[in-house]
Write a protein that holds these residues in place. Structure first.
Motif, PDB file in Angstrom:
ATOM      1  N   LYS A   1       0.814  -1.214   0.000  1.00 53.44           N
ATOM      2  CA  LYS A   1       0.000   0.000   0.000  1.00 53.44           C
ATOM      3  C   LYS A   1       0.850   1.267   0.000  1.00 53.44           C
TER       4      LYS A   1
ATOM      5  N   ASP B   1     -13.527  -4.517  -6.362  1.00 53.61           N
ATOM      6  CA  ASP B   1     -13.205  -3.447  -5.424  1.00 53.61           C
ATOM      7  C   ASP B   1     -13.475  -2.099  -6.084  1.00 53.61           C
TER       8      ASP B   1
ATOM      9  N   TRP C   1     -12.276   0.922  -5.731  1.00 50.13           N
ATOM     10  CA  TRP C   1     -11.088   1.680  -6.124  1.00 50.13           C
ATOM     11  C   TRP C   1     -10.461   1.085  -7.382  1.00 50.13           C
TER      12      TRP C   1
ATOM     13  N   TYR D   1     -16.364   8.030  -9.430  1.00 47.74           N
ATOM     14  CA  TYR D   1     -15.356   9.050  -9.111  1.00 47.74           C
ATOM     15  C   TYR D   1     -15.716   9.772  -7.814  1.00 47.74           C
TER      16      TYR D   1
ATOM     17  N   GLN E   1     -17.190   8.812  -5.252  1.00 48.18           N
ATOM     18  CA  GLN E   1     -17.047   8.051  -4.005  1.00 48.18           C
ATOM     19  C   GLN E   1     -15.715   8.321  -3.317  1.00 48.18           C
ATOM     20  N   PHE E   2     -14.776   8.909  -4.066  1.00 46.74           N
ATOM     21  CA  PHE E   2     -13.441   9.157  -3.532  1.00 46.74           C
ATOM     22  C   PHE E   2     -13.140  10.656  -3.634  1.00 46.74           C
TER      23      PHE E   2
ATOM     24  N   ASP F   1     -10.344  12.144  -2.256  1.00 45.56           N
ATOM     25  CA  ASP F   1      -8.941  12.470  -2.004  1.00 45.56           C
ATOM     26  C   ASP F   1      -8.430  13.379  -3.132  1.00 45.56           C
TER      27      ASP F   1
ATOM     28  N   THR G   1      -7.554  11.647  -6.699  1.00 44.56           N
ATOM     29  CA  THR G   1      -8.707  11.190  -7.490  1.00 44.56           C
ATOM     30  C   THR G   1      -9.495  12.379  -8.024  1.00 44.56           C
TER      31      THR G   1
END
Length: 423
Positions: A107, A259, A261, A294, A296-297, A299, A302
């Motif tokens: 990660k 998943d 992501w 898109y 959903q994230f 950060d 992204t």
């Protein structure tokens, strides 16, 4: 669904095989000889062995639960003390802790390859202290140690140490010769080495390794790892500039990525591939279909990439270059602000293409100067920096053309791809 009797019969056969193997190991250790009878014929022996296996299962479950706390404890120590503790204290000598450390390494590798390398070395040290009788034998430990070496090699690859990475993968393969118990770890090593072969431009070797890895992941019914393997194959074709094959592979990965992501990564890469190979309307449709994913994230990376994708589509559709300019400029600025210089350079080059199509030489020079300054300040990636300087020097002569921009974009993209984890 299978009939219950069939499932019970299959379970009995598996247990018989496992327990008989365990009994043979114990016989060899005690020097006694087996009479060849099945454990199913000896209820007492089978009960004892089942109790042993159940107790091991409970212990492994407990070790997995303790792994995050134990790793945090080790990481809080200075390097020398950490290595001493990992080597000498029995509570750190578990397969689960080594495996969890490698999960953390995976990660972290894209954001901090140096720390990822330290985690891989720590996992290798821990695995060397584990009692083989507690984790499936010495072959299973060799597989784990080989995977840890491969993870360290991948961290070197990401930080552009390709020669050192090559040597580490060579050592991982030598360690792997003592293993062979875990097909999943074998396939993961193939998966990681494929990225090194791609970066070394050894494309047939990279594709062969990915084919081998995918066959195992299919057999193990691991759809996410299969999808990641297909993404990596698409990345090989991207470096080869075979865009139709990039699109073909990413479309294959779409239904596999479970998943969220990973599903977004497949869609994002496919949007860019469609836009770049002249299928901007297909890219626009896929972007609309993916917009909720898109969202959903939230950060910074992204969000910036979403804006970048929208800007690239607007540029390739050619219907509103003002919108393309606005979005690409915003994406490049946000990526710079949040510390993603290679992504910022690629978004900036997409913006330069807008200005070059319009014949706006002054704007081309302004953006090229900003990108060169960014790389000077961040002191990152000499290959990408040299490529950007080519654009800057051409801009000073008002000699920037779309062919040069495509060439430089490829050089920067290869280095940006190297900085991302496989798949």
């Amino acid at each position: 669904m299978e009939h219950p009797d069939k499932r019970v019969g299959a379970l009995a056969r598996v247990l018989t095989k496992v327990l008989t193997s365990e009994r043979e190991r114990m016989d060899s250790e005690t020097g006694s000889e087996s009479d060849g009878s099945s454990l199913l014929d000896d209820p007492k022996a089978m009960d004892n062995m089942l109790q042993d296996l159940l107790s091991r299962t409970a212990r492994v479950s407990e070790e997995r639960g303790q792994a995050p706390t134990l790793l945090a404890e080790l990481l809080a120590l200075p390097n020398q003390e950490r290595e001493t503790a990992a080597a000498t204290q029995l509570r750190f000598h578990t397969y689960s802790l080594a495996s969890y450390t490698l999960d953390r390494c995976e990660k972290l590798v894209a954001h901090d390859p140096v720390m990822a390398g330290e985690l891989a070395r720590l996992a290798r040290l821990i695995s060397s202290q584990v009692d083989p009788r507690q984790c499936g034998g010495s072959a299973a430990l060799a597989d784990l140690e080989a995977y840890a070496m491969a993870m360290e090699g991948n961290a070197k690859r990401v930080s552009t140490g390709l020669r050192e990475a090559h040597q580490m993968f060579k050592e991982a393969r030598q360690i792997q010769e003592r293993g062979g118990a875990d097909p999943d770890l074998t396939a993961r090593i193939d998966f990681l080495e494929a990225s090194l072969r791609r970066d070394l431009r050894q494309f047939p070797a990279a594709l062969d390794l990915l084919d081998k890895a995918e066959r195992v992941f299919v057999a193990l019914k691991d759809r996410n790892l299969q999808a990641r393997t297909i993404i990596n194959r698409a990345n090989v074709y991207l470096v080869m500039r075979e865009l139709d094959r990039v699109v073909e592979n990413l479309q294959k990965a779409l239904p596999l990525a479970q998943d969220p992501w990973l599903a977004l990564a497949v869609r994002h890469n496919l949007i860019f591939a469609l836009a770049e190979c002249g299928r901007a309307r297909d890219a626009a449709q896929l972007y609309q279909d993916s917009k909720q994913l898109y969202m959903q994230f939230n950060d910074p990376l992204t969000t910036s990439r979403r804006i970048w994708a929208e800007g690239l589509i607007a540029r390739e559709l050619g219907e509103d270059l003002d919108l393309a300019e606005q979005l690409l400029s915003q994406a490049a600025e946000r990526l710079t602000e949040h510390g993603y210089p290679l992504d910022a350079a690629l978004a900036g080059l997409d913006l330069v293409t807008v200005y070059a199509r319009r014949g706006q030489s002054a704007e081309v020079l302004r953006v090229a100067s900003d990108l060169v300054r960014l790389f000077q300040l961040r002191d990152v990636n000499p290959e990408a920096f040299a490529a950007l300087k080519m654009v800057h020097e051409a801009a000073e002569r008002e000699a920037v053309n779309l062919s040069l921009l495509a060439q430089v974009t490829e050089k920067v993209r290869v280095n940006q791809m190297r900085g991302n984890p496989p798949g």
